[in-house]
Scaffold this motif. Structure first.
Motif, PDB file in Angstrom:
ATOM      1  N   ARG A 147       3.488  -7.923 -12.513  1.00 52.03           N
ATOM      2  CA  ARG A 147       3.710  -9.046 -11.601  1.00 52.03           C
ATOM      3  C   ARG A 147       3.145  -8.698 -10.222  1.00 52.03           C
ATOM      4  O   ARG A 147       3.773  -8.062  -9.412  1.00 52.03           O
ATOM      5  CB  ARG A 147       5.193  -9.390 -11.526  1.00 52.03           C
ATOM      6  N   GLU A 148       1.915  -9.118 -10.024  1.00 55.82           N
ATOM      7  CA  GLU A 148       1.163  -8.918  -8.782  1.00 55.82           C
ATOM      8  C   GLU A 148       1.148  -7.448  -8.339  1.00 55.82           C
ATOM      9  O   GLU A 148       1.663  -7.096  -7.284  1.00 55.82           O
ATOM     10  CB  GLU A 148       1.700  -9.803  -7.654  1.00 55.82           C
ATOM     11  N   PRO A 149       0.543  -6.590  -9.141  1.00 55.04           N
ATOM     12  CA  PRO A 149       0.399  -5.197  -8.714  1.00 55.04           C
ATOM     13  C   PRO A 149      -0.631  -5.111  -7.589  1.00 55.04           C
ATOM     14  O   PRO A 149      -1.585  -5.896  -7.546  1.00 55.04           O
ATOM     15  CB  PRO A 149      -0.102  -4.495  -9.977  1.00 55.04           C
ATOM     16  N   GLN A 150      -0.443  -4.158  -6.682  1.00 51.91           N
ATOM     17  CA  GLN A 150      -1.398  -4.017  -5.576  1.00 51.91           C
ATOM     18  C   GLN A 150      -1.712  -2.548  -5.291  1.00 51.91           C
ATOM     19  O   GLN A 150      -2.751  -2.043  -5.650  1.00 51.91           O
ATOM     20  CB  GLN A 150      -0.875  -4.730  -4.322  1.00 51.91           C
ATOM     21  N   GLY A 151      -0.805  -1.834  -4.643  1.00 51.74           N
ATOM     22  CA  GLY A 151      -1.112  -0.478  -4.207  1.00 51.74           C
ATOM     23  C   GLY A 151      -1.142   0.521  -5.341  1.00 51.74           C
ATOM     24  O   GLY A 151      -0.412   0.400  -6.332  1.00 51.74           O
ATOM     25  N   ILE A 152      -1.991   1.540  -5.192  1.00 52.41           N
ATOM     26  CA  ILE A 152      -2.081   2.609  -6.178  1.00 52.41           C
ATOM     27  C   ILE A 152      -2.354   3.916  -5.455  1.00 52.41           C
ATOM     28  O   ILE A 152      -3.050   3.947  -4.436  1.00 52.41           O
ATOM     29  CB  ILE A 152      -3.184   2.318  -7.223  1.00 52.41           C
ATOM     30  N   SER A 162       0.822  -1.205   0.000  1.00 55.87           N
ATOM     31  CA  SER A 162       0.000   0.000   0.000  1.00 55.87           C
ATOM     32  C   SER A 162       0.859   1.259   0.000  1.00 55.87           C
ATOM     33  O   SER A 162       1.968   1.271   0.539  1.00 55.87           O
ATOM     34  CB  SER A 162      -0.936   0.001   1.206  1.00 55.87           C
ATOM     35  N   LEU A 163       0.302   2.330  -0.584  1.00 53.46           N
ATOM     36  CA  LEU A 163       1.043   3.571  -0.796  1.00 53.46           C
ATOM     37  C   LEU A 163       0.275   4.751  -0.209  1.00 53.46           C
ATOM     38  O   LEU A 163      -0.951   4.812  -0.302  1.00 53.46           O
ATOM     39  CB  LEU A 163       1.235   3.813  -2.295  1.00 53.46           C
ATOM     40  N   GLU A 208       1.047  -9.306   8.213  1.00 49.40           N
ATOM     41  CA  GLU A 208       0.995  -8.922   6.798  1.00 49.40           C
ATOM     42  C   GLU A 208       0.293  -7.578   6.647  1.00 49.40           C
ATOM     43  O   GLU A 208      -0.913  -7.463   6.848  1.00 49.40           O
ATOM     44  CB  GLU A 208       0.244  -9.985   6.003  1.00 49.40           C
ATOM     45  N   PRO A 209       1.038  -6.525   6.309  1.00 50.50           N
ATOM     46  CA  PRO A 209       0.413  -5.205   6.196  1.00 50.50           C
ATOM     47  C   PRO A 209      -0.360  -5.089   4.894  1.00 50.50           C
ATOM     48  O   PRO A 209      -0.024  -5.711   3.897  1.00 50.50           O
ATOM     49  CB  PRO A 209       1.603  -4.254   6.219  1.00 50.50           C
ATOM     50  N   ASP A 210      -1.408  -4.295   4.937  1.00 50.92           N
ATOM     51  CA  ASP A 210      -2.140  -4.081   3.699  1.00 50.92           C
ATOM     52  C   ASP A 210      -2.493  -2.625   3.501  1.00 50.92           C
ATOM     53  O   ASP A 210      -1.784  -1.906   2.823  1.00 50.92           O
ATOM     54  CB  ASP A 210      -3.390  -4.963   3.650  1.00 50.92           C
ATOM     55  N   GLY A 211      -3.587  -2.151   4.100  1.00 50.68           N
ATOM     56  CA  GLY A 211      -3.983  -0.774   3.861  1.00 50.68           C
ATOM     57  C   GLY A 211      -3.146   0.238   4.621  1.00 50.68           C
ATOM     58  O   GLY A 211      -2.602  -0.051   5.682  1.00 50.68           O
ATOM     59  N   TYR A 213       4.969   7.158   2.056  1.00 51.22           N
ATOM     60  CA  TYR A 213       4.980   5.965   2.908  1.00 51.22           C
ATOM     61  C   TYR A 213       4.552   4.735   2.113  1.00 51.22           C
ATOM     62  O   TYR A 213       3.645   4.801   1.275  1.00 51.22           O
ATOM     63  CB  TYR A 213       4.042   6.143   4.108  1.00 51.22           C
ATOM     64  N   VAL A 214       5.206   3.610   2.398  1.00 51.88           N
ATOM     65  CA  VAL A 214       4.935   2.355   1.703  1.00 51.88           C
ATOM     66  C   VAL A 214       4.966   1.219   2.723  1.00 51.88           C
ATOM     67  O   VAL A 214       5.888   1.151   3.549  1.00 51.88           O
ATOM     68  CB  VAL A 214       5.987   2.073   0.605  1.00 51.88           C
ATOM     69  N   THR A 215       3.973   0.340   2.682  1.00 54.69           N
ATOM     70  CA  THR A 215       4.053  -0.875   3.484  1.00 54.69           C
ATOM     71  C   THR A 215       4.780  -1.942   2.675  1.00 54.69           C
ATOM     72  O   THR A 215       4.622  -2.031   1.450  1.00 54.69           O
ATOM     73  CB  THR A 215       2.667  -1.415   3.885  1.00 54.69           C
TER      74      THR A 215
END
Length: 277
Positions: A248-253, A50-51, A88-91, A61-63
């Protein structure tokens, strides 16, 4: 002091590994980018997720979805660990004087870190907590990423209440220009809008939709997360455009005020900064 040194050593090792693996991935699985967009920067990090942007509109900041997880701050001297050693961090959600991080674990915590005091406290424990959003009244909204998941509100005193239930793996959240909550419902591959009048489907046929972003112009940005065939999709006025594919497994935007986009490509160990041509 010894503990901090060990954490910094581990983070340095992870960054070196990320660089080597990112180069290997880039050669073997080259991404596809729409001609109207360009990549202007690549930030090497180990499993970014997450960004959060700073007040200046730049990525701050980035997890890191490592084991254990970390929250890092991007400084002129490089990534700096804010805190770590958690699940496991996410949001992530940046507030005026603090940042909120969710853990996507069973019994996961929603953590609040105050910058001035360097104090960390647990706001709530929610199974598979993921996307975060702040309500106009200050309450936090957390997406519960599981079948039969919910959107859960957390008050200042830590009490919780269900805002929306019966969702199939809700993940990313964002605020639509009309004030409604945008919801990425991963289990059904669609984006919903929830407001006082109920819930409406805005887009479907988005397999693996993970995190989303709501543009001020009414556009929707959706990240479809897959190990080798992830995509970044922009939806506006019913029209879809694949901005990037073979990710390759994109997540945060995160959408920047200048129209650029930051995208976390987790398995490629990098954050991409995109700008329109």
């Amino acid at each position: 002091m010894r503990r901090r040194s060990q954490v910094l050593t581990l983070l340095t090792a992870l960054l070196v590994a990320a660089l080597a693996y990112g180069i290997y991935y880039g050669i073997r699985w080259p991404r596809q980018l729409h001609r109207d967009w360009q990549v202007v920067d690549r930030i090497r990090l180990s499993r970014p997720d997450s960004l959060s942007l700073g007040p200046d509109g730049r990525l701050r900041y980035v997890t890191l979805e490592t084991i254990p997880g970390f929250l890092v701050e991007l400084t002129p001297d490089g990534p700096k660990t804010v805190f770590g050693d958690f699940g496991e961090p996410d949001g992530t959600l940046l507030l005026d004087d603090a940042i909120v991080v969710s853990e996507e674990d069973t019994g996961g915590r929603v953590l609040l870190y105050h910058f001035a005091s360097a104090r960390l406290r647990v706001l709530a424990r929610i199974d598979h907590a993921e996307g975060l959003l702040r309500q106009p009244d200050g309450r936090l909204v957390v997406a519960q990423d599981m079948p039969g998941g919910k959107l859960i509100e957390i008050a200042d005193d830590g009490s919780t209440r269900t805002l929306v239930d019966g969702l199939d793996q809700p993940e990313g959240l964002c605020r639509l220009p009309d004030g409604r909550i945008g919801i990425a419902e991963s289990g059904r591959g669609r984006i919903l809008a929830h407001g006082p009048a109920g819930t409406e489907v805005l887009a479907d046929d988005l397999d693996g939709v993970d995190q989303i972003a709501c543009g001020a112009d009414g556009s929707l940005w959706a990240v479809q997360s897959a190990v080798r065939s992830g995509r970044l999709v922009r939806i506006k006025d019913g029209h879809r455009r694949v901005v990037m594919s073979r990710l390759r497994e994109p997540q945060g935007i995160a959408l920047a005020p200048d129209g650029s986009v930051y995208l976390a490509e987790t398995r490629a160990n990098r954050v991409l900064h995109l700008k329109p041509r």
